[in-house]
Motif scaffolding. Structure first.
Motif, short mmCIF file in Angstrom:
data_model
loop_
_atom_site.label_atom_id
_atom_site.label_comp_id
_atom_site.label_asym_id
_atom_site.label_seq_id
_atom_site.Cartn_x
_atom_site.Cartn_y
_atom_site.Cartn_z
N GLN A 112 -10.32 9.75 7.66
CA GLN A 112 -8.99 10.34 7.50
C GLN A 112 -8.39 10.16 6.11
OE1 GLN A 112 -7.78 12.24 9.90
NE2 GLN A 112 -9.60 11.76 11.14
N TYR A 113 -8.94 9.23 5.31
CA TYR A 113 -8.34 8.97 4.00
C TYR A 113 -9.31 8.20 3.10
CZ TYR A 113 -7.66 4.22 5.78
OH TYR A 113 -7.88 2.97 6.30
N ASP A 114 -8.97 8.16 1.81
CA ASP A 114 -9.67 7.33 0.84
C ASP A 114 -8.82 6.10 0.55
OD1 ASP A 114 -11.67 9.19 0.64
OD2 ASP A 114 -11.18 9.83 -1.41
N ALA A 115 -9.40 4.93 0.58
CA ALA A 115 -8.71 3.71 0.16
C ALA A 115 -9.00 3.50 -1.33
CB ALA A 115 -9.20 2.51 0.97
N VAL A 116 -7.95 3.53 -2.13
CA VAL A 116 -8.07 3.43 -3.58
C VAL A 116 -7.61 2.04 -4.00
CG1 VAL A 116 -7.40 4.44 -5.80
CG2 VAL A 116 -7.60 5.90 -3.77
N ASN A 117 -8.57 1.18 -4.37
CA ASN A 117 -8.27 -0.23 -4.64
C ASN A 117 -8.67 -0.65 -6.04
OD1 ASN A 117 -7.36 -1.08 -1.93
ND2 ASN A 117 -9.45 -0.57 -1.32
N MET A 142 0.84 -1.20 0.00
CA MET A 142 0.00 0.00 0.00
C MET A 142 0.88 1.25 0.00
SD MET A 142 -3.11 -1.24 0.08
CE MET A 142 -4.23 0.03 0.68
N ILE A 143 0.44 2.27 -0.71
CA ILE A 143 1.17 3.52 -0.80
C ILE A 143 0.31 4.65 -0.21
CG2 ILE A 143 2.23 5.21 -2.34
CD1 ILE A 143 3.74 2.61 -2.32
N ALA A 144 0.85 5.36 0.77
CA ALA A 144 0.14 6.50 1.36
C ALA A 144 0.53 7.76 0.59
CB ALA A 144 0.50 6.64 2.83
N LEU A 145 -0.45 8.46 0.07
CA LEU A 145 -0.20 9.68 -0.70
C LEU A 145 -1.26 10.70 -0.36
CD1 LEU A 145 1.55 10.98 -2.92
CD2 LEU A 145 -0.02 10.01 -4.59
N GLU A 146 -0.83 11.80 0.28
CA GLU A 146 -1.76 12.82 0.76
C GLU A 146 -2.85 12.15 1.60
OE1 GLU A 146 -3.04 15.30 -2.49
OE2 GLU A 146 -0.99 15.61 -3.18
N LYS A 147 -4.12 12.30 1.20
CA LYS A 147 -5.21 11.69 1.97
C LYS A 147 -5.75 10.45 1.28
CE LYS A 147 -6.66 15.87 4.42
NZ LYS A 147 -7.78 16.78 4.74
N VAL A 204 1.41 10.40 -8.18
CA VAL A 204 1.18 8.98 -8.44
C VAL A 204 2.15 8.48 -9.52
CG1 VAL A 204 -0.45 7.31 -9.42
CG2 VAL A 204 -1.23 8.96 -7.72
N GLU A 205 2.35 9.27 -10.56
CA GLU A 205 3.30 8.90 -11.61
C GLU A 205 4.72 8.78 -11.05
OE1 GLU A 205 1.59 10.63 -15.77
OE2 GLU A 205 2.36 12.11 -14.36
N MET A 206 5.10 9.67 -10.14
CA MET A 206 6.42 9.61 -9.53
C MET A 206 6.57 8.35 -8.68
SD MET A 206 8.29 12.05 -10.59
CE MET A 206 9.62 11.86 -9.39
N VAL A 207 5.51 8.00 -7.95
CA VAL A 207 5.53 6.78 -7.15
C VAL A 207 5.74 5.57 -8.06
CG1 VAL A 207 4.07 5.22 -5.79
CG2 VAL A 207 4.13 7.66 -5.25
N TYR A 208 5.06 5.56 -9.17
CA TYR A 208 5.19 4.44 -10.10
C TYR A 208 6.62 4.31 -10.61
CZ TYR A 208 4.61 1.60 -14.30
OH TYR A 208 4.73 0.63 -15.26
N LEU A 209 7.21 5.42 -11.01
CA LEU A 209 8.57 5.39 -11.55
C LEU A 209 9.58 4.98 -10.49
CD1 LEU A 209 8.53 8.63 -13.74
CD2 LEU A 209 8.52 6.27 -14.53
N GLN A 210 9.40 5.48 -9.27
CA GLN A 210 10.37 5.24 -8.21
C GLN A 210 10.27 3.84 -7.61
OE1 GLN A 210 9.98 8.37 -5.32
NE2 GLN A 210 10.60 9.98 -6.73
N TYR A 211 9.04 3.34 -7.45
CA TYR A 211 8.86 2.10 -6.70
C TYR A 211 8.45 0.90 -7.56
CZ TYR A 211 8.99 5.12 -2.62
OH TYR A 211 9.38 6.02 -1.66
N PHE A 212 7.85 1.14 -8.71
CA PHE A 212 7.33 0.02 -9.48
C PHE A 212 7.93 -0.10 -10.88
CE2 PHE A 212 4.05 1.14 -6.39
CZ PHE A 212 3.81 -0.09 -5.81
N GLU A 217 -1.81 -2.80 -6.47
CA GLU A 217 -2.34 -3.38 -7.71
C GLU A 217 -2.69 -2.33 -8.76
OE1 GLU A 217 -4.40 -7.60 -6.90
OE2 GLU A 217 -5.53 -5.87 -6.14
N ILE A 218 -2.94 -1.11 -8.37
CA ILE A 218 -3.23 -0.10 -9.40
C ILE A 218 -1.97 0.25 -10.19
CG2 ILE A 218 -5.11 0.83 -7.98
CD1 ILE A 218 -3.43 3.40 -7.72
N PHE A 219 -0.80 -0.12 -9.63
CA PHE A 219 0.48 0.07 -10.32
C PHE A 219 0.95 -1.20 -11.02
CE2 PHE A 219 0.50 2.94 -6.62
CZ PHE A 219 0.70 4.15 -7.23
#
Length: 203
Positions: A136-141, A1-6, A182-190, A12-14
């Motif tokens: 506190q947040y949205d779970a994006v699945n 899981m990746i925490a990003l802002e809220k 989100v694009e940066m997360v994808y490039l850095q981690y996935f 799996e979305i990556f």
């Protein structure tokens, strides 16, 4: 899981690939299932406001079902959430079919004709991503559904991750700055992870 802002994003979305293949599935996500699509409360007045416009694109069965139902939305008995109504527990009332048999949305047809500025419920636009809202947040699945097998095959062939396929609705929901992160997360981690996976598959 990746925490990003809220938001809390499922890996799996990556890592999963997706691209709708409407010629094969015929838009069956608007037909299958035992409940309507989730609606946000602020979408309810938009459904009412634009009904006189988009109703001309609806099917007779959909209009008849709405007349019997008495509302443009349904309320879940499980949690009180708002949903699109169904025709005899199956098709979405807003579903209409093209000559080629592919299901489309009456609301979206009015939007694409530039008659209204509401495209369609955001949950429909985001599918196969489902969002669960918490204080506190949205779970994006990513919602893995068997009827979308062809979309996974096409997405894998075209190498389109879920978040890239759904760029437009994600921008609509969370904005440009969030999506760039989100694009940066994808490039850095996935990115490297996916390249290694592809290398193994090609060996």
């Amino acid at each position: 899981m990746i925490a990003l802002e809220k938001t809390l994003l499922s890996d799996e979305i990556f890592t999963e690939c997706f691209c709708c293949d409407l010629n094969k599935c015929k838009g069956c996500c608007c037909i299958e299932g035992d409940a309507g699509a989730p609606l946000e409360e602020e979408e309810l007045p938009l459904l009412e406001k634009y009904f006189p416009i988009y109703k001309k694109y609806m099917s007779e069965a959909g209009l008849s079902a709405l007349e019997k139902h008495g509302e443009l939305f349904d309320i879940s008995l499980l949690d009180g959430s708002f949903l699109t109504p169904l025709i005899q527990g199956r098709d979405c009332v807003y579903l209409t079919k093209e000559e080629n048999g592919i299901a489309s949305c009456a609301i979206e047809k009015a939007y694409l004709a530039k008659e209204i500025d509401f495209r369609k419920p955001i949950s429909c636009h985001l599918f196969p991503i489902r969002i669960q809202t918490y204080p506190q947040y949205d779970a994006v699945n990513y919602f893995h559904w068997s009827i979308c097998k062809e979309a996974r095959i096409l997405g894998k062939r075209k190498k389109i991750p879920v978040f890239q396929f759904l760029k437009e609705p994600l921008l609509r929901k969370y904005g440009q700055a969030w999506y760039k992160d989100v694009e940066m997360v994808y490039l850095q981690y996935f990115g490297e992870q996916n390249r290694s996976k592809e290398k193994k598959e090609n060996e």
